[in-house]
Motif scaffolding. Structure first.
Motif, PDB file in Angstrom:
ATOM      1  N   MET A 184       0.835  -1.200   0.000  1.00  0.00           N
ATOM      2  CA  MET A 184       0.000   0.000   0.000  1.00  0.00           C
ATOM      3  C   MET A 184       0.872   1.254   0.000  1.00  0.00           C
ATOM      4  SD  MET A 184      -1.929   1.446   3.270  1.00  0.00           S
ATOM      5  CE  MET A 184      -1.913   3.187   3.322  1.00  0.00           C
ATOM      6  N   LYS A 185       0.373   2.228  -0.695  1.00  0.00           N
ATOM      7  CA  LYS A 185       1.132   3.478  -0.727  1.00  0.00           C
ATOM      8  C   LYS A 185       0.625   4.404   0.366  1.00  0.00           C
ATOM      9  CE  LYS A 185       3.787   5.661  -4.192  1.00  0.00           C
ATOM     10  NZ  LYS A 185       4.934   5.428  -3.356  1.00  0.00           N
ATOM     11  N   LEU A 186       1.549   4.999   1.102  1.00  0.00           N
ATOM     12  CA  LEU A 186       1.123   5.886   2.181  1.00  0.00           C
ATOM     13  C   LEU A 186       0.548   7.169   1.585  1.00  0.00           C
ATOM     14  CD1 LEU A 186       3.910   5.844   4.908  1.00  0.00           C
ATOM     15  CD2 LEU A 186       1.658   4.827   5.033  1.00  0.00           C
ATOM     16  N   PRO A 187      -0.511   7.706   2.179  1.00  0.00           N
ATOM     17  CA  PRO A 187      -1.029   9.010   1.725  1.00  0.00           C
ATOM     18  C   PRO A 187       0.069  10.061   1.865  1.00  0.00           C
ATOM     19  CG  PRO A 187      -2.443   8.025   3.413  1.00  0.00           C
ATOM     20  CD  PRO A 187      -1.268   7.159   3.296  1.00  0.00           C
ATOM     21  N   SER A 188       0.065  10.998   0.954  1.00  0.00           N
ATOM     22  CA  SER A 188       1.201  11.930   0.880  1.00  0.00           C
ATOM     23  C   SER A 188       1.371  12.764   2.147  1.00  0.00           C
ATOM     24  CB  SER A 188       1.051  12.846  -0.335  1.00  0.00           C
ATOM     25  OG  SER A 188      -0.148  13.581  -0.205  1.00  0.00           O
ATOM     26  N   ASP A 189       0.239  13.091   2.827  1.00  0.00           N
ATOM     27  CA  ASP A 189       0.391  13.912   4.036  1.00  0.00           C
ATOM     28  C   ASP A 189       1.083  13.138   5.144  1.00  0.00           C
ATOM     29  OD1 ASP A 189      -1.897  12.303   3.972  1.00  0.00           O
ATOM     30  OD2 ASP A 189      -2.736  13.367   5.710  1.00  0.00           O
ATOM     31  N   LEU A 190       0.705  11.828   5.276  1.00  0.00           N
ATOM     32  CA  LEU A 190       1.359  10.984   6.277  1.00  0.00           C
ATOM     33  C   LEU A 190       2.836  10.796   5.947  1.00  0.00           C
ATOM     34  CD1 LEU A 190      -1.057   8.085   7.233  1.00  0.00           C
ATOM     35  CD2 LEU A 190      -0.184   9.917   8.674  1.00  0.00           C
ATOM     36  N   ARG A 191       3.046  10.566   4.675  1.00  0.00           N
ATOM     37  CA  ARG A 191       4.405  10.338   4.207  1.00  0.00           C
ATOM     38  C   ARG A 191       5.281  11.521   4.557  1.00  0.00           C
ATOM     39  NH1 ARG A 191       6.595   6.564   0.434  1.00  0.00           N
ATOM     40  NH2 ARG A 191       8.714   7.337   0.255  1.00  0.00           N
ATOM     41  N   LYS A 192       4.733  12.691   4.307  1.00  0.00           N
ATOM     42  CA  LYS A 192       5.476  13.926   4.561  1.00  0.00           C
ATOM     43  C   LYS A 192       5.780  14.063   6.049  1.00  0.00           C
ATOM     44  CE  LYS A 192       5.420  18.590   2.691  1.00  0.00           C
ATOM     45  NZ  LYS A 192       4.535  19.666   2.297  1.00  0.00           N
ATOM     46  N   GLU A 193       4.764  13.755   6.833  1.00  0.00           N
ATOM     47  CA  GLU A 193       4.910  13.911   8.281  1.00  0.00           C
ATOM     48  C   GLU A 193       5.980  12.979   8.832  1.00  0.00           C
ATOM     49  OE1 GLU A 193       1.258  13.291  10.418  1.00  0.00           O
ATOM     50  OE2 GLU A 193       2.331  13.210  12.327  1.00  0.00           O
ATOM     51  N   TYR A 194       5.932  11.700   8.385  1.00  0.00           N
ATOM     52  CA  TYR A 194       6.834  10.707   8.971  1.00  0.00           C
ATOM     53  C   TYR A 194       8.192  10.631   8.302  1.00  0.00           C
ATOM     54  CZ  TYR A 194       3.332   9.186  12.231  1.00  0.00           C
ATOM     55  OH  TYR A 194       2.477   9.147  13.265  1.00  0.00           O
ATOM     56  N   ALA A 195       8.325  11.306   7.164  1.00  0.00           N
ATOM     57  CA  ALA A 195       9.620  11.302   6.489  1.00  0.00           C
ATOM     58  C   ALA A 195      10.706  11.875   7.392  1.00  0.00           C
ATOM     59  CB  ALA A 195       9.537  12.088   5.199  1.00  0.00           C
ATOM     60  N   GLN A 196      10.294  12.781   8.286  1.00  0.00           N
ATOM     61  CA  GLN A 196      11.264  13.394   9.201  1.00  0.00           C
ATOM     62  C   GLN A 196      11.642  12.437  10.330  1.00  0.00           C
ATOM     63  OE1 GLN A 196      12.352  16.570   8.583  1.00  0.00           O
ATOM     64  NE2 GLN A 196      11.107  16.397   6.729  1.00  0.00           N
ATOM     65  N   ARG A 197      10.690  11.583  10.680  1.00  0.00           N
ATOM     66  CA  ARG A 197      10.889  10.794  11.905  1.00  0.00           C
ATOM     67  C   ARG A 197      11.369   9.373  11.662  1.00  0.00           C
ATOM     68  NH1 ARG A 197       5.345  12.047  14.954  1.00  0.00           N
ATOM     69  NH2 ARG A 197       6.397  10.987  16.667  1.00  0.00           N
ATOM     70  N   LEU A 198      11.179   8.895  10.438  1.00  0.00           N
ATOM     71  CA  LEU A 198      11.632   7.537  10.132  1.00  0.00           C
ATOM     72  C   LEU A 198      12.528   7.574   8.901  1.00  0.00           C
ATOM     73  CD1 LEU A 198       8.322   5.507  10.503  1.00  0.00           C
ATOM     74  CD2 LEU A 198      10.301   5.385  12.010  1.00  0.00           C
ATOM     75  N   PRO A 199      13.486   6.677   8.826  1.00  0.00           N
ATOM     76  CA  PRO A 199      14.313   6.628   7.612  1.00  0.00           C
ATOM     77  C   PRO A 199      13.512   6.075   6.441  1.00  0.00           C
ATOM     78  CG  PRO A 199      15.107   5.056   9.261  1.00  0.00           C
ATOM     79  CD  PRO A 199      13.901   5.710   9.836  1.00  0.00           C
ATOM     80  N   GLU A 200      13.947   6.468   5.258  1.00  0.00           N
ATOM     81  CA  GLU A 200      13.243   6.106   4.037  1.00  0.00           C
ATOM     82  C   GLU A 200      13.048   4.592   3.915  1.00  0.00           C
ATOM     83  OE1 GLU A 200      11.858   8.128   1.919  1.00  0.00           O
ATOM     84  OE2 GLU A 200      11.326   6.632   0.398  1.00  0.00           O
ATOM     85  N   SER A 201      14.062   3.844   4.288  1.00  0.00           N
ATOM     86  CA  SER A 201      13.998   2.393   4.122  1.00  0.00           C
ATOM     87  C   SER A 201      12.893   1.786   4.985  1.00  0.00           C
ATOM     88  CB  SER A 201      15.344   1.766   4.474  1.00  0.00           C
ATOM     89  OG  SER A 201      15.660   2.044   5.824  1.00  0.00           O
ATOM     90  N   VAL A 202      12.698   2.348   6.175  1.00  0.00           N
ATOM     91  CA  VAL A 202      11.653   1.823   7.063  1.00  0.00           C
ATOM     92  C   VAL A 202      10.284   2.109   6.460  1.00  0.00           C
ATOM     93  CG1 VAL A 202      10.625   2.007   9.360  1.00  0.00           C
ATOM     94  CG2 VAL A 202      13.097   2.049   9.111  1.00  0.00           C
ATOM     95  N   ILE A 203      10.096   3.317   5.956  1.00  0.00           N
ATOM     96  CA  ILE A 203       8.809   3.678   5.345  1.00  0.00           C
ATOM     97  C   ILE A 203       8.537   2.769   4.159  1.00  0.00           C
ATOM     98  CG2 ILE A 203       7.596   5.499   4.075  1.00  0.00           C
ATOM     99  CD1 ILE A 203       8.973   7.514   5.915  1.00  0.00           C
ATOM    100  N   LYS A 204       9.548   2.507   3.377  1.00  0.00           N
ATOM    101  CA  LYS A 204       9.385   1.656   2.196  1.00  0.00           C
ATOM    102  C   LYS A 204       8.951   0.253   2.587  1.00  0.00           C
ATOM    103  CE  LYS A 204      11.809   3.041  -1.896  1.00  0.00           C
ATOM    104  NZ  LYS A 204      13.181   3.374  -2.274  1.00  0.00           N
ATOM    105  N   SER A 205       9.625  -0.301   3.582  1.00  0.00           N
ATOM    106  CA  SER A 205       9.259  -1.677   3.954  1.00  0.00           C
ATOM    107  C   SER A 205       7.875  -1.710   4.605  1.00  0.00           C
ATOM    108  CB  SER A 205      10.315  -2.301   4.864  1.00  0.00           C
ATOM    109  OG  SER A 205      10.388  -1.608   6.078  1.00  0.00           O
ATOM    110  N   LEU A 206       7.497  -0.625   5.278  1.00  0.00           N
ATOM    111  CA  LEU A 206       6.146  -0.536   5.830  1.00  0.00           C
ATOM    112  C   LEU A 206       5.129  -0.581   4.687  1.00  0.00           C
ATOM    113  CD1 LEU A 206       6.003   2.084   8.720  1.00  0.00           C
ATOM    114  CD2 LEU A 206       5.219  -0.284   8.773  1.00  0.00           C
ATOM    115  N   GLU A 207       5.402   0.193   3.667  1.00  0.00           N
ATOM    116  CA  GLU A 207       4.495   0.254   2.511  1.00  0.00           C
ATOM    117  C   GLU A 207       4.345  -1.107   1.868  1.00  0.00           C
ATOM    118  OE1 GLU A 207       6.122   3.414   0.123  1.00  0.00           O
ATOM    119  OE2 GLU A 207       4.535   4.767   0.772  1.00  0.00           O
TER     120      GLU A 207
END
Lengths: 377, 599
Positions: free
Chosen positions: A1-24
């Motif tokens: 699933m792709k994260l909604p852009s607002d969430l993505r923006k918010e968490y981009a600061q708090r999590l590394p890109e690789s973690v967000i990717k694997s979450l998706e």
């Protein structure tokens, strides 16, 4: 699933890109927004819990984590007896070699990856031989010196010559250029060298014989041995002896993956970041083959320490220890008098900012519980 | 043409090296050459003749055309005593080979394997191992490393090392009170007259675990066995005092020290001393008690007499029991030393019962420490009522592969039941299957296991327990001689750090790596506390940053270089750092301390 852009923006600061990717990747396609937010919050919590805390003594923990398994390593260090395969330094000697940043390592090696179709195995033997350094001595059956006529007859090994796709005529051309003071002629599998221009005498001929043996004929200088092997699905060439700069320029070589195990050579050819990676890979390789388990991040830290200055510094008294700011810390590691005298001569000041100095003075060390200070107004 | 070297030096050449060596050996066998001169044809085809001392040589039976020179006739004559070793050597039946000549020889291990190619025959297979190793029974069933350890352990065993021990004053002596000769013995036990100086006892060993108290090579002991005398030994330690003579006609004096001597202990400490200043026999002494009272003349006589009013103050230099020692005075010896000075020796004895931590071993490198001493009532017992003396952990066997340990148990069991010795000589021992048959005949299971019952509940164990008799040794490493701890105590003069070692009541060092663990845990203040052993508070001059002076009498501090006016502050640092600063000053380095307020 792709994260909604607002969430993505918010968490981009708090999590590394690789973690967000694997979450998706892991999250199912149909999921409520509230749930996603909850999951993200938990992830941030977990992630922050995993981070190193302030005051954690990472360097010392890394040293202990590498040092302790190292004591077990000394007991089972093997050298492959060089029967026919290549001899590789493994175990503790290799670790020492890397961490001390030795200039001349005992077994320099390259792993040469090839472009298609060679990586599929086409002409792999010829390509390997083309890389191998060939000296004249290897393709000569015998040298005969005729003192009367002041000439030397070199009988060539024609089999070896065809293997190398060369003819005596090619050889003649090369030799003529290298030894201009002599007349070089080729007759069948015989190359004749005569003292031209009158001046050459018998001694010169003998002298040149030894030089001829070492004369570079073909291949890549420094590559002593080649071994085509299959690594996974593709063929690669492993070499003993390195010359990364020349090999990378060859047209059939995949220069994006070809690598040497000589950290200084890699630093020179590919840069300090590549060298850092090679240090890490090489140390990890040894630790793996010894059946030990050391977290890669400890080795990362060591590799970083060795490379931060842009040039490779070994973990020796001439390397990273030399760079320490505290004179007392330097003195506590080998050659104390030299460091103390030198510090006295230039009037160094020790601010007691790290561990060893404070242990010497019996003051709280500035790590862990020794870090927080009371501020009085 | 081959070169000949005599003791490593070139001596000449010979035409045919092999023939020369052959002739040389023939001459030696005929007696034309001393028996311990060796010749050796080396890899380069040259001859090396060795005559020097210090080479290891070993005797072997000469073999000619596949036949040993030692014949039945010789053996019979030897048995009758008509022939001796020297004669055999002289006749060329036996010859000595050194390491070099051995390279040219082909030695048969047994007579059966002799072929025409062989040049020598081993006198006995036993000859390939040494005296101590020969005492390991069934050694050919265990890995060499373990046999080696077994033979080394026997050297540390407490036994009867000499029979006149009570007259001797050796240091650090242990005597086993009731030693026994082993049931499973080898030929070397007879040859070395082991019966006369045994070093162990035969005990019943069960291979099982006991509530985890025999983990990691520990053993569990039967308390009643100890009370019957198993492992009971006596420790002897001599104390020595000499009346030394000093320059100026001054002498030490053995006697009860006067109360005004320097370093006088207390009346209590001297209570055992008789008129002559020497303790009486059979006195029960503890640490700190004085055994020999002695005073010495004052040191540095010339420099002291100017200042010291009491000119004749002698120093106390009595000899007593050091920290942690106790015992009973056994023997008092009054004699003279080589210089004719009076010499007094007092031997103290102490009975050592086995306790938790004492080290025991079988003869197979299976050493272990006592983990628990169990009352007999709680020990497991067999159907026939046999209660083991020792419970040995089965986990000690698989990785070490000491099969000889297991076979000894079997052999010992047979021996004990038959009331006979069993031969366990390496390579020629009583075979295992014979032992098994014997055991079966005696009414036991042939594999040595027995039904056993739990000592606490009386319930039968599900598994059959392997139980047998073994020769066990008590090793000289006993906790009583090693136990050590300290909370406070003596410090070194130079560094003010605690002294090192048990004898000096020293501290246990928190070393470099131990320090690292504190740092790694971030336990900064705990680390500081651990290293506080040499903490000092010293005055520092704020101006010059060097150590100042504090006059406690006037309660004033001043700096030697900057004077009274300078600001002096007290800092707490390790004395070792103060010392290193002093050493730096001696190198003409100025270690200036710049102080900063912590708050």
């Amino acid at each position: 699933m792709k994260l909604p852009s607002d969430l993505r923006k918010e968490y981009a600061q708090r999590l590394p890109e690789s973690v967000i990717k694997s979450l998706e990747e892991e999250l199912p396609d149909k999921i409520a927004q509230a749930k996603v937010e909850k999951i993200l919050q938990r992830t941030v919590e977990e992630y922050e819990r995993m981070l190193v805390e302030a005051g954690e003594c990472v360097g010392l923990v890394a040293a202990e984590s590498i040092g302790e398994p190292g004591t077990q390593m000394t007991l089972d260090t093997f050298h492959f007896a060089g029967v026919s395969e290549m001899n590789v330094t493994v175990g503790l000697p290799r670790i020492i070699e890397i961490l001390d940043a030795k200039k001349n390592i005992t077994t320099p090696m390259m792993e040469i990856y090839l472009k298609e179709p060679y990586s599929k195995g086409k002409d792999i033997r010829q390509k390997a031989l083309a890389i191998k350094e060939t000296r004249l001595g290897e393709i000569v059956k015998k040298f005969v010196i005729n003192p009367m006529e002041l000439r030397m007859d070199i009988t060539l090994d024609t089999e070896r010559l065809t293997e190398l796709e060369m003819s005596p005529a090619d050889l003649k051309k090369g030799l003529k250029q290298a030894f201009k003071q002599f007349n070089v002629e080729a007759e069948g599998d015989l190359v004749v060298i005569k003292g031209g221009r009158g001046k050459a005498d018998l001694k010169d001929l003998y002298r040149v014989k030894e030089k001829l043996r070492q004369a570079f004929i073909k291949g890549v200088k420094g590559v002593k041995q080649v071994l085509p092997i299959k690594k996974g699905e593709e063929f690669i060439i492993v070499t003993a002896g390195t010359n990364l700069r020349t090999v990378l320029a060859l047209d059939f070589v995949d220069m994006t993956r070809t690598i040497s195990n000589d950290i200084h050579e890699v630093a020179e050819v590919l840069g300090i970041e590549a060298a850092r990676q090679v240090i890490m890979n090489e140390v990890l390789k040894v630790i793996d083959t010894q059946g030990l388990n050391v977290d890669a991040r400890h080795i990362m830290l060591v590799a970083d320490t060795m490379c931060v200055l842009g040039a490779i510094k070994g973990i020796t008294r001439y390397g990273v220890v030399q760079e320490k700011s505290s004179a007392l810390a330097r003195a506590s590691f080998e050659t104390p008098i030299r460091h103390l005298v030198r510090a006295a001569v230039i009037g160094e000041e020790d601010l007691l900012t790290s561990v060893v100095e404070n242990v010497m003075l019996n003051q709280p060390v500035p790590v862990g519980t020794g870090l927080p200070k009371l501020v009085a107004k | 043409m081959a070169e000949v070297y005599l003791n490593g030096r070139y001596a000449g050449t010979v035409q045919d090296a092999a023939a020369f060596a052959q002739r040389f050996v023939e001459h030696r066998r005929k007696g034309a050459m001393p028996p311990k001169v060796n010749v050796h044809l080396n890899k380069t085809g040259d001859i090396e003749v060795e005559t020097g001392g210090g080479r290891l040589v070993r005797p072997l039976i000469v073999v000619r055309e596949g036949k040993p020179m030692l014949t039945e006739k010789h053996v019979k004559q030897l048995q009758k005593g008509e022939l001796n070793w020297e004669q055999l050597v002289k006749e060329g039946v036996i010859e000595y080979l050194d390491a070099g000549e051995e390279e040219n020889a082909l030695v048969a291990f047994t007579e059966e394997e002799l072929s025409p190619k062989h040049t020598h025959l081993e006198i006995t297979p036993l000859a390939i191992i040494g005296l101590c190793t020969s005492l390991v029974p069934y050694a050919n069933f265990s890995p060499p490393a373990r046999v080696n350890m077994g033979s080394k352990n026997q050297k540390q065993a407490v036994g009867l090392y000499v029979s006149n021990f009570h007259l001797r004053t050796d240091m650090d002596v242990n005597i086993l009170n009731t030693p026994q000769t082993p049931l499973v013995r080898s030929i070397m036990h007879s040859i070395s007259e082991y019966d006369k100086h045994p070093a162990g006892q035969n005990v019943v060993v069960a291979v099982m675990s006991y509530q985890g108290y025999n983990m990691e090579d520990a053993i569990v002991l039967n308390k009643s066995s100890l009370e019957r005398g198993f492992g009971r030994s006596t420790y002897f330690r001599p104390l020595k005092a000499e009346e030394l003579r000093y320059s100026g006609g001054l002498v030490d004096e053995i006697g009860i020290p006067d109360k005004d001597v320097k370093g006088y202990k207390s009346e209590h400490d001297y209570r055992y001393l008789e008129q002559d200043g020497i303790i009486f026999p059979e006195a029960q002494v503890k640490e700190g008690d004085i055994a020999i009272g002695k005073t010495s003349p004052p040191r540095f006589l010339s420099s002291i007499d100017q200042y010291n009013l009491s000119l004749d103050t002698r120093r106390e230099s009595s000899v007593g029991l050091s920290h942690g020692e106790e015992g009973i005075v056994d023997l008092i010896l009054l004699t003279e030393n080589a210089e004719g000075n009076r010499l007094v020796k007092v031997k103290v004895r102490d009975t050592r019962l086995p306790e938790i931590g004492d080290k025991f071993t079988s003869r197979h490198g299976q050493k272990g420490v006592v983990g628990l001493i169990v009352p007999e009532a709680d020990m497991p017992f067999s159907a026939s009522g046999i209660i083991p003396d020792i419970i040995f952990s089965p986990h000690g066997i698989p990785s070490r592969m000491t099969i000889s340990h297991l076979i000894e148990m079997l052999a010992g069991k047979v021996g004990a039941l038959k009331a006979d010795f069993v031969d366990g000589t390496i390579f020629s021992a009583e075979p295992e299957d014979r032992l098994r048959q014997e055991l079966l005949r005696l009414g036991f299971r042939e594999n040595g296991v027995e039904m056993m019952y739990n000592g606490h509940s009386g319930e039968a164990y599900q598994a059959k327990i392997f139980i047998g008799d073994m020769y066990y040794l008590k090793l000289k490493h006993m906790v009583a001689n090693k136990i050590h701890a300290r909370a406070r105590g003596p410090i070194q003069l130079l560094t003010r750090q605690p002294t090192e070692g048990r004898a000096k009541e020293g501290g246990l060092r928190l070393g470099e790596m131990e320090k690292d663990t504190f740092v790694a845990h971030g336990a900064s203040l705990l680390l500081k506390e651990r290293f506080d052993s040499d903490r000092t508070v010293i005055p520092i001059c704020e101006e010059c940053g060097m150590v100042a002076v504090h006059d406690a009498y006037r309660n004033k501090s001043y700096c030697v270089t900057c004077g009274e006016g300078a600001q002096i502050d007290f800092i707490e640092i390790s004395y070792a750092f103060k010392l290193i600063m002093d050493e730096m000053k001696s190198l003409c380095i100025y270690p200036k301390l710049v102080l900063k307020r912590k708050w």
